[in-house]
Scaffold this motif. Structure first.
Motif, short mmCIF file in Angstrom:
data_model
loop_
_atom_site.label_atom_id
_atom_site.label_comp_id
_atom_site.label_asym_id
_atom_site.label_seq_id
_atom_site.Cartn_x
_atom_site.Cartn_y
_atom_site.Cartn_z
N PHE A 179 0.94 -1.10 0.07
CA PHE A 179 -0.04 -0.01 -0.06
C PHE A 179 0.97 1.12 0.03
O PHE A 179 0.50 2.42 0.31
CB PHE A 179 -0.90 0.15 1.26
N GLY A 180 2.13 1.17 -0.63
CA GLY A 180 3.05 2.25 -0.31
C GLY A 180 2.83 3.52 -1.07
O GLY A 180 3.41 4.63 -0.65
N THR A 181 1.89 3.51 -2.06
CA THR A 181 1.76 4.71 -2.78
C THR A 181 0.56 5.40 -2.56
O THR A 181 0.18 6.41 -3.08
CB THR A 181 1.82 4.52 -4.24
N LEU A 257 -7.49 8.07 7.09
CA LEU A 257 -8.32 9.43 7.45
C LEU A 257 -8.08 10.18 6.56
O LEU A 257 -8.80 11.05 6.09
CB LEU A 257 -8.08 9.81 8.79
N PRO A 258 -6.78 10.52 6.09
CA PRO A 258 -6.57 11.47 4.86
C PRO A 258 -7.12 11.11 3.55
O PRO A 258 -7.20 12.01 2.81
CB PRO A 258 -5.11 11.84 4.82
N TYR A 259 -7.55 10.10 3.17
CA TYR A 259 -7.90 9.67 2.11
C TYR A 259 -9.05 8.79 1.58
O TYR A 259 -9.64 8.97 0.57
CB TYR A 259 -6.76 8.84 1.32
N GLN A 260 -9.79 8.24 2.88
CA GLN A 260 -10.71 7.43 2.64
C GLN A 260 -12.02 7.95 1.92
O GLN A 260 -12.78 7.02 1.40
CB GLN A 260 -11.46 6.75 3.93
N THR A 261 -12.22 9.32 1.68
CA THR A 261 -13.49 9.94 1.01
C THR A 261 -12.96 10.06 -0.41
O THR A 261 -13.77 10.56 -1.11
CB THR A 261 -13.90 11.09 1.70
N GLU A 262 -11.65 9.94 -0.75
CA GLU A 262 -11.52 10.17 -2.26
C GLU A 262 -11.91 8.95 -3.01
O GLU A 262 -11.78 7.96 -2.73
CB GLU A 262 -9.76 10.00 -2.39
N TYR A 265 -9.94 5.84 -3.74
CA TYR A 265 -9.47 4.93 -2.51
C TYR A 265 -9.74 3.67 -2.18
O TYR A 265 -8.75 2.50 -2.12
CB TYR A 265 -9.51 5.77 -1.04
N HIS A 266 -10.90 3.40 -2.50
CA HIS A 266 -11.42 1.85 -2.12
C HIS A 266 -11.01 1.00 -3.22
O HIS A 266 -10.28 -0.15 -2.86
CB HIS A 266 -12.88 1.86 -1.93
N GLU A 267 -10.67 1.54 -4.12
CA GLU A 267 -10.17 0.57 -5.51
C GLU A 267 -8.63 0.40 -5.12
O GLU A 267 -8.25 -0.66 -5.50
CB GLU A 267 -10.33 1.32 -7.02
N GLN A 268 -7.95 1.35 -4.56
CA GLN A 268 -6.55 1.13 -4.58
C GLN A 268 -6.36 0.16 -3.39
O GLN A 268 -5.58 -0.50 -3.38
CB GLN A 268 -5.56 2.46 -4.35
N ILE A 269 -7.20 0.23 -2.33
CA ILE A 269 -7.20 -0.62 -1.22
C ILE A 269 -7.52 -1.83 -1.85
O ILE A 269 -6.78 -3.16 -1.38
CB ILE A 269 -7.92 -0.23 -0.09
N SER A 270 -8.41 -2.31 -2.66
CA SER A 270 -8.96 -3.29 -2.95
C SER A 270 -7.79 -4.35 -3.89
O SER A 270 -7.58 -5.36 -3.71
CB SER A 270 -10.09 -3.44 -3.91
N LEU A 271 -7.19 -3.49 -4.58
CA LEU A 271 -6.19 -3.95 -5.39
C LEU A 271 -4.69 -4.65 -4.51
O LEU A 271 -4.19 -5.60 -4.74
CB LEU A 271 -5.44 -2.86 -6.38
#
Length: 359
Positions: A179-181, A257-262, A265-271
Motif C-alpha cells: 500500500f506504499g503509494t 483518514l486523509p484519503y478514505q473519501t477520495e 481510495y477503495h479501489e486502490q485498497i482493493s488492489l
C-alpha cells in the motif's frame, strides 16, 4: 556565452536553474532545484524528432524555429519572473546543446546574464552517480520496528531537530509496502530517487553517522546503492516497540483518514488486498479480509494485516542484520522519538567506545 561544469554549479549557493527540456523529459528525471520552462511541448519535440529522422537536421531546425519564434517573449518573461536580485542563472537541456545555447543567446539579447550548463542534465546525472558511493558517512543508525510503530515520524522529528537523516521513503515517494503509494502518486523512478539521495547526502556531509529506516533494497521503483546497503547491514540497530493498538491508530491516521473519501481510495485498497490474498493460504484470514474490504472496515482490516501478515514477515527480515538490537519501548511515535534521541546522544557521546564496538 559562459559555460559552467556540473562541479562548478554544485559550488554555487542557491542558483536559479532553468530546465528547458520538454515536460516528459523533466518528469523522467531532473535536478531537484530546477524550474521547468520548456522550449518545446512534448508534442512539438516529437514532431521535430520525426522530421530529423526522415528529412534531416536542416528541416528539423527550421521546424523548431517555427515552434519557438512566437514563444520567445513569453519564455523570457517566465525566466525573468523566476529570478531574484543577485541570483546566478543557469540554463540547461539534455546534453547542453542547441536548446540551451539558443535560450542563453535569447537572454543575452534581452540583457539578462545567464550561464549554460556544460553537458546538460546528462552530465549532472553522470556526476552524481559517480559521487554518491563515496558520500555516505561511516556509521549507520538503523531504525527497526513492526509496521505502524512510527519509524518515519521518528525520522522526520530527528531531522527537524538537526540529526543527520536519510528519509529513503520520501525520496522514493513510496512507503515500502503493497500500500506504499497510497496518497503519494505513482512513486519516483530511479533518476529522481538518485537526485534526491544526492541532495540528502550533501545535507549531512561531514557527519560521522546518519539515521535511516531498515528499508528493503528496493523501495517502490527505486533501488538503494550497494554502499548504502552495506552500511545498513552493519549498522547500529535500534528496535522500536509500541502497543498494537497504537500501531493500528498510527496506520489509520496515515493510510485511512486523509484519503478514505477520495473516489480512488477503495479501489486502490482493493488492489492491494487482492495481492495479499494471493500470497496467503489461511482460509479464515482470507475470509476475514474480504469481509472488512466489503464493509470498508479499514480499522479492523489493519489489525488483521498486522497480526497475521506483516508482523511475521518483519521479524524474519531482522535476521539479515549483523550485531545486537537495542530495544526501545515507547507509547507512541513521539515517545519513541525522545527515546531514540537519548540513545543516539549516548552512543555518540561514547563514540570511540560504543560505536566501534557495535559495528
Amino acid at each position: 556565452m559562459k559555460e559552467i561544469t556540473v562541479e562548478e554549479l554544485q559550488k554555487i549557493n542557491n542558483p536559479i536553474i532553468i530546465d528547458i527540456r520538454s515536460p516528459i523529459e523533466y518528469n523522467d528525471g531532473s535536478i531537484p532545484e530546477a524550474i521547468n520552462i520548456p522550449l518545446f511541448t512534448d508534442e512539438e519535440r516529437e514532431v521535430i524528432g520525426t522530421i530529423y529522422k526522415h528529412e534531416g537536421q536542416a528541416a528539423a531546425k527550421w521546424r523548431a524555429m517555427e515552434f519557438v519564434s512566437p514563444k520567445i517573449p513569453s519564455l523570457l518573461q517566465q525566466i525573468k519572473d523566476a529570478m531574484t536580485n543577485g541570483d546566478k542563472l543557469v540554463v540547461h537541456c539534455w546534453r547542453g546543446g542547441m536548446r540551451s545555447k539558443a535560450v542563453v543567446t535569447f537572454l543575452e539579447f534581452a540583457g539578462i546574464y545567464a550561464m549554460k550548463l556544460d553537458g546538460g542534465y546528462k552530465a549532472y546525472r553522470q556526476s552524481i552517480l559517480k559521487q554518491i558511493p563515496a558520500m555516505f558517512p561511516d556509521k549507520a543508525i538503523v531504525l527497526h520496528g513492526l509496521t505502524g510503530v512510527g519509524k518515519t515520524e521518528v525520522l522526520k522529528q530527528l531531522k527537524s531537530l538537526g540529526y543527520p537523516t536519510l528519509d529513503l521513503e520520501e525520496m522514493a515517494a513510496h512507503r515500502g509496502s503493497i500500500f506504499g503509494t497510497i496518497g503519494l502518486g505513482e512513486g519516483n523512478n530511479q533518476k529522481i530517487f538518485d537526485s534526491l539521495l544526492y541532495n540528502g547526502l550533501r545535507e549531512i556531509q561531514g557527519s560521522p553517522y546518519f539515521v535511516m529506516e531498515a528499508e528493503s533494497k528496493r523501495i517502490g521503483k527505486s533501488v538503494q546503492p550497494k554502499e548504502l546497503m552495506e552500511r545498513k547491514m552493519k549498522g547500529i540497530n535500534l528496535y522500536i516497540h509500541t502497543p498494537i493498538e497504537q500501531r493500528v491508530k498510527q496506520l489509520v491516521n496515515e493510510y485511512v483518514l486523509p484519503y478514505q473519501t477520495e473516489p480512488w481510495y477503495h479501489e486502490q485498497i482493493s488492489l492491494g488486498i487482492e495481492k495479499i490474498l494471493r500470497r496467503i493460504k489461511d482460509s479464515e484470514m482470507k475470509k476475514a479480509l474480504i469481509q472488512t474490504l466489503d464493509s470498508k472496515n479499514y480499522h479492523k482490516m489493519i489489525g488483521i494485516l498486522l497480526e497475521h501478515y506483516y508482523d511475521p514477515r518483519y521479524d524474519h527480515a531482522t535476521h539479515e542484520y549483523e550485531g545486537n538490537f537495542i530495544d526501545i519501548y515507547a507509547d507512541d511515535s513521539n515517545d519513541a522519538s525522545m527515546k531514540v534521541m537519548a540513545v543516539i546522544d549516548k552512543l555518540m557521546g561514547k563514540k570511540n567506545e560504543v560505536l566501534e564496538e557495535k559495528v
